[in-house]
Design an enzyme around this catalytic site. Sequence first.
Site, PDB file in Angstrom:
ATOM      1  N   ASP A   1       0.863  -1.087  -0.004  1.00 42.77           N
ATOM      2  CA  ASP A   1      -0.105   0.028   0.231  1.00 42.77           C
ATOM      3  C   ASP A   1       0.790   1.421   0.065  1.00 42.77           C
ATOM      4  OD1 ASP A   1      -2.388   1.278  -0.041  1.00 42.77           O
ATOM      5  OD2 ASP A   1      -2.829   1.031   1.861  1.00 42.77           O
TER       6      ASP A   1
ATOM      7  N   TYR B   1       1.270   5.639  -0.590  1.00 45.73           N
ATOM      8  CA  TYR B   1       0.540   6.954   0.317  1.00 45.73           C
ATOM      9  C   TYR B   1       1.172   8.064  -0.968  1.00 45.73           C
ATOM     10  CZ  TYR B   1       1.025   9.441   4.813  1.00 45.73           C
ATOM     11  OH  TYR B   1       0.728  10.291   5.631  1.00 45.73           O
TER      12      TYR B   1
ATOM     13  N   HIS C   1      -3.360  14.066   1.125  1.00 42.39           N
ATOM     14  CA  HIS C   1      -3.711  12.999   2.363  1.00 42.39           C
ATOM     15  C   HIS C   1      -2.660  13.172   3.145  1.00 42.39           C
ATOM     16  CE1 HIS C   1      -5.045   9.605   4.304  1.00 42.39           C
ATOM     17  NE2 HIS C   1      -3.653   8.731   4.111  1.00 42.39           N
TER      18      HIS C   1
ATOM     19  N   ARG D   1       1.538  15.916  13.214  1.00 41.20           N
ATOM     20  CA  ARG D   1       2.636  16.786  13.366  1.00 41.20           C
ATOM     21  C   ARG D   1       2.281  18.037  12.763  1.00 41.20           C
ATOM     22  NH1 ARG D   1       3.931  11.841  11.126  1.00 41.20           N
ATOM     23  NH2 ARG D   1       3.876  13.017   8.815  1.00 41.20           N
TER      24      ARG D   1
ATOM     25  N   GLU E   1     -10.603   3.891   3.954  1.00 42.13           N
ATOM     26  CA  GLU E   1      -9.743   4.718   3.080  1.00 42.13           C
ATOM     27  C   GLU E   1     -10.082   4.314   1.536  1.00 42.13           C
ATOM     28  OE1 GLU E   1      -5.729   4.102   4.031  1.00 42.13           O
ATOM     29  OE2 GLU E   1      -5.931   5.664   5.626  1.00 42.13           O
TER      30      GLU E   1
ATOM     31  N   GLU F   1      -9.068   3.890  -2.188  1.00 43.59           N
ATOM     32  CA  GLU F   1      -8.057   3.868  -2.999  1.00 43.59           C
ATOM     33  C   GLU F   1      -8.198   3.208  -4.193  1.00 43.59           C
ATOM     34  OE1 GLU F   1      -4.729   2.174  -0.649  1.00 43.59           O
ATOM     35  OE2 GLU F   1      -5.316   2.894   1.392  1.00 43.59           O
TER      36      GLU F   1
ATOM     37  N   ASP G   1      -9.229   0.348   2.203  1.00 45.92           N
ATOM     38  CA  ASP G   1      -8.328  -0.074   3.141  1.00 45.92           C
ATOM     39  C   ASP G   1      -8.915   0.410   4.522  1.00 45.92           C
ATOM     40  OD1 ASP G   1      -5.853  -1.195   4.159  1.00 45.92           O
ATOM     41  OD2 ASP G   1      -4.762   0.775   4.000  1.00 45.92           O
TER      42      ASP G   1
ATOM     43  N   ARG H   1      -8.144   4.038  13.586  1.00 44.87           N
ATOM     44  CA  ARG H   1      -7.336   4.911  13.874  1.00 44.87           C
ATOM     45  C   ARG H   1      -6.798   5.190  15.114  1.00 44.87           C
ATOM     46  NH1 ARG H   1      -6.036   6.335   8.559  1.00 44.87           N
ATOM     47  NH2 ARG H   1      -7.716   6.749   7.516  1.00 44.87           N
TER      48      ARG H   1
ATOM     49  N   GLN I   1      -4.013   2.563  15.362  1.00 43.72           N
ATOM     50  CA  GLN I   1      -2.946   3.133  14.529  1.00 43.72           C
ATOM     51  C   GLN I   1      -2.003   4.034  15.223  1.00 43.72           C
ATOM     52  OE1 GLN I   1      -4.243   4.591  10.862  1.00 43.72           O
ATOM     53  NE2 GLN I   1      -2.415   4.964   9.965  1.00 43.72           N
TER      54      GLN I   1
ATOM     55  N   TYR J   1       1.756   2.492  15.636  1.00 47.69           N
ATOM     56  CA  TYR J   1       2.405   2.683  14.373  1.00 47.69           C
ATOM     57  C   TYR J   1       3.994   3.003  14.550  1.00 47.69           C
ATOM     58  CZ  TYR J   1       2.883   7.849  13.500  1.00 47.69           C
ATOM     59  OH  TYR J   1       3.065   9.019  13.430  1.00 47.69           O
TER      60      TYR J   1
ATOM     61  N   LYS K   1      -4.889  -1.840  10.353  1.00 52.22           N
ATOM     62  CA  LYS K   1      -5.073  -2.310   8.979  1.00 52.22           C
ATOM     63  C   LYS K   1      -5.624  -3.640   8.406  1.00 52.22           C
ATOM     64  CE  LYS K   1      -3.710   2.008   7.424  1.00 52.22           C
ATOM     65  NZ  LYS K   1      -4.212   2.789   6.519  1.00 52.22           N
TER      66      LYS K   1
ATOM     67  N   THR L   1      -9.369  -5.534   4.227  1.00 53.14           N
ATOM     68  CA  THR L   1      -9.123  -4.629   3.076  1.00 53.14           C
ATOM     69  C   THR L   1     -10.061  -4.984   2.009  1.00 53.14           C
ATOM     70  OG1 THR L   1      -6.956  -4.472   3.484  1.00 53.14           O
ATOM     71  CG2 THR L   1      -7.505  -3.625   1.395  1.00 53.14           C
TER      72      THR L   1
ATOM     73  N   THR M   1      -4.819   6.269   0.156  1.00 51.42           N
ATOM     74  CA  THR M   1      -5.953   7.204   0.196  1.00 51.42           C
ATOM     75  C   THR M   1      -5.749   8.313  -0.905  1.00 51.42           C
ATOM     76  OG1 THR M   1      -6.138   7.036   2.642  1.00 51.42           O
ATOM     77  CG2 THR M   1      -7.626   8.668   1.660  1.00 51.42           C
TER      78      THR M   1
ATOM     79  N   GLU N   1      -9.705  12.789   7.580  1.00 51.43           N
ATOM     80  CA  GLU N   1      -9.557  13.859   7.016  1.00 51.43           C
ATOM     81  C   GLU N   1     -10.885  14.792   7.106  1.00 51.43           C
ATOM     82  OE1 GLU N   1      -7.092  14.117   3.463  1.00 51.43           O
ATOM     83  OE2 GLU N   1      -7.362  12.007   3.762  1.00 51.43           O
TER      84      GLU N   1
END
Lengths: 437, 437
Positions: free
Chosen positions: A138, A140, A145, A154, A210, A212, A244, A248, A251, A255, A264, A268, A371, A385
């Site tokens: 997968d 990114y 996204h 962050r 997600e 995709e 996907d 959250r 995660q 992670y 995840k 899927t 995503t 999001e």
Amino acid sequence: MSYPIDATHNPSLRSWVESANQPDTDFPIQNLPFAVFRRQGSAETPRIGVAIGEEILDLTRCYQLGLLSQLPEKLQIACTAPNLNLLMGIEIPARLALRQHLSQLLQANRQPQPPAEILFTMSEAIFLMPNFIGDYTDFYASIFHATNVGKLFRPDNPLLPNYKYVPIAYHGRASSIVPSDTAIKRPSGQIKLPADSVPKFAPTQMLDYELEIGFFVGVGNQPGESIYIDKAEEHIFGLCLVNDWSARDIQAWEYQPLGPFLAKSFATTISPWVVTLEALAPFRCPAFSRASGDPQPLPYLSSPVDESLGGINITLEVWITSAQMQQQGLEPWLLSRGSFQQMYWTLAQMLTHHASNGCNLRSGDLLASGTVSGAEVGSQGCLLEITQRGSQPITLPTGEVRKFLADGDEVILRGYCETPGYQRIGFGECRGKIFNC
Amino acid sequence: MSYPIDATHNPSLRSWVESANQPDTDFPIQNLPFAVFRRQGSAETPRIGVAIGEEILDLTRCYQLGLLSQLPEKLQIACTAPNLNLLMGIEIPARLALRQHLSQLLQANRQPQPPAEILFTMSEAIFLMPNFIGDYTDFYASIFHATNVGKLFRPDNPLLPNYKYVPIAYHGRASSIVPSDTAIKRPSGQIKLPADSVPKFAPTQMLDYELEIGFFVGVGNQPGESIYIDKAEEHIFGLCLVNDWSARDIQAWEYQPLGPFLAKSFATTISPWVVTLEALAPFRCPAFSRASGDPQPLPYLSSPVDESLGGINITLEVWITSAQMQQQGLEPWLLSRGSFQQMYWTLAQMLTHHASNGCNLRSGDLLASGTVSGAEVGSQGCLLEITQRGSQPITLPTGEVRKFLADGDEVILRGYCETPGYQRIGFGECRGKIFNC
């Protein structure tokens, strides 16, 4: 390499299957995607079908009636296998020949018109996994996204320094990829809320989808062998829709430092229909237009052909329907609409990067885009999001409020391609409903 | 659940295969690990063998000669398959019955002694992948490794807050897992050195090995179904040695935020012999002894049985031989020796955690421990730790200096179990030599 636009894309082509001639069908004669199906309630061996309007062209039946006999034997064997793996592994000329053959078989002027028994009504089919997936990767690839998610985690440093150089990806879990319409059980896992001093093990409270695009490896590569960017699309069979599913809260806690794992790997979902790169030829467009300050991709990821035609103009939508909406007979509600054109990395760049260390890709391996989110409001491909991690809940037509998915919610992904001068084609749907027990 | 110590572990058992009675053999009659092999230069179907001294008991030959006819038919079919997948999926009682049967077949007092044609000389065999691996998951279960590596990347924050709660792992790449003795091509990738403003694409200059223990899933679980900690070992077939080759410069640049990808996916080497959990019964020991301030594992990862017997006392070694050492006829040189006893998480905890979100594990899936490093100097399982990321190079007997691996270097992993009152058993070797072209 780019796939040719040829007679099979002619927008004036019509089929003797009437439902394929409706202007809004996902499956006109210009599309011809593949799936694996069997009839409801039967235990028969799964078979390969081709979508045509509201019908499925049953390739095994075609073979039995001698309608594939002009094709090379290898191709006939691949068409009558119980999954798409063999077909995915055939070389491009044979793939193009098959597309030509299927197009002619289904054209309105075909004489004699083939017997109706080669068709199977789509609504009476159960769709299975299109193929055995060896590995699932997968990416990114949406910078929007990555930036949106980065801001949540962050705020001072949303996009990491490697993003504009490296097509970031992680290995996903192949065993838990399921076909559309498989019910999705709400997973449990370790969750540590900001206010808690220690984590607890509990059902996720932040279940997300997600949106995709997935793409299947066609001909693979040998271990130690990389793939030139201009050859990359020769190794891609076709595309599907991918959801996907993501937890959250699980995660966020798990992670670091090795990436997403149990957040995840519970499930899927993929759409049943695999739309070939051949079918998508009229919808190719330039790769993402980098801002003036952005670095050029490194040479191994650069190619004039990919820059001018590496993109694909696919409109992607997410719809939701809650249990209450279904009870009230309400239609699904649109959560987002965006375009695959806005991805920072092309399919060819993702695949070339994947093999650049000599990693062997096998026919049927699934790569997904990550995503798909665009720059515009309303084009974000996940609830994380859209609701800003739950801080801006959305309201459904019933008045129900959602930060994340509730039990009974069904998520429906749709995709289609439209461009002036060509017949619209679609991906069908990718569906999954949440349950808890 | 724990596997019984029974008559097959009796240290006084001897075999009519004389080489199995040597005190230092890895493969006495108390071990009986499985592999898949074929004879050098032949194209015959791979077959399952059992190690006994310097010989391989050929199970297909045994079957042909009627020596397995007392076993259930399902087991006979599994023993004569071209890989271990079927055997891995059988239930525990059948596995125990097979071990008993093989032990009796090979015992010194067996009358009549079976014909020598059921043996095949190990040195004349080519070992293949023991089974088809659907998914590969790599954990991070050594707290010493996690701390050492964390110090290099985050001196102020070496061990992340989740480490003592979550058995951290990432999905690995299944396609590039190769059997011992497969040459390993030095991968290229994006590398950005601290002094560089932009990355370059180049062969890795920081090629490393990682010493790990792998464990294969036996009976799997259904999607959505978790596995209780006290049942976890019933889902484990056996163990092997794993070398999770790593390109540290590629890893440093690519791994944020989704974890390692191309830095690992170019190759992972596994040892040919799969040592069953049954064989390891005498070497079980308590799980890692947590410090007084450390949190107890969450309830789903806690069990008195696992706490008292979840560890396995396996001594693990890494040896190296350079091209120059081989030319000079020098013996391989010891890089490290450590114990699997020092892992923070047990096999059962890793497996239970993996399935805790409902992720389905399939027979033959490979889970690995992550780098096995101990607390003591000399027990670090990768060069990144041993040379402190190259800042403290090591010197080989030839005077050659190594920060990381050079072309022509061969890395040899070895593992064995010793405990008073029982026969020593071993894992054989896991070998890989670096080349560049």
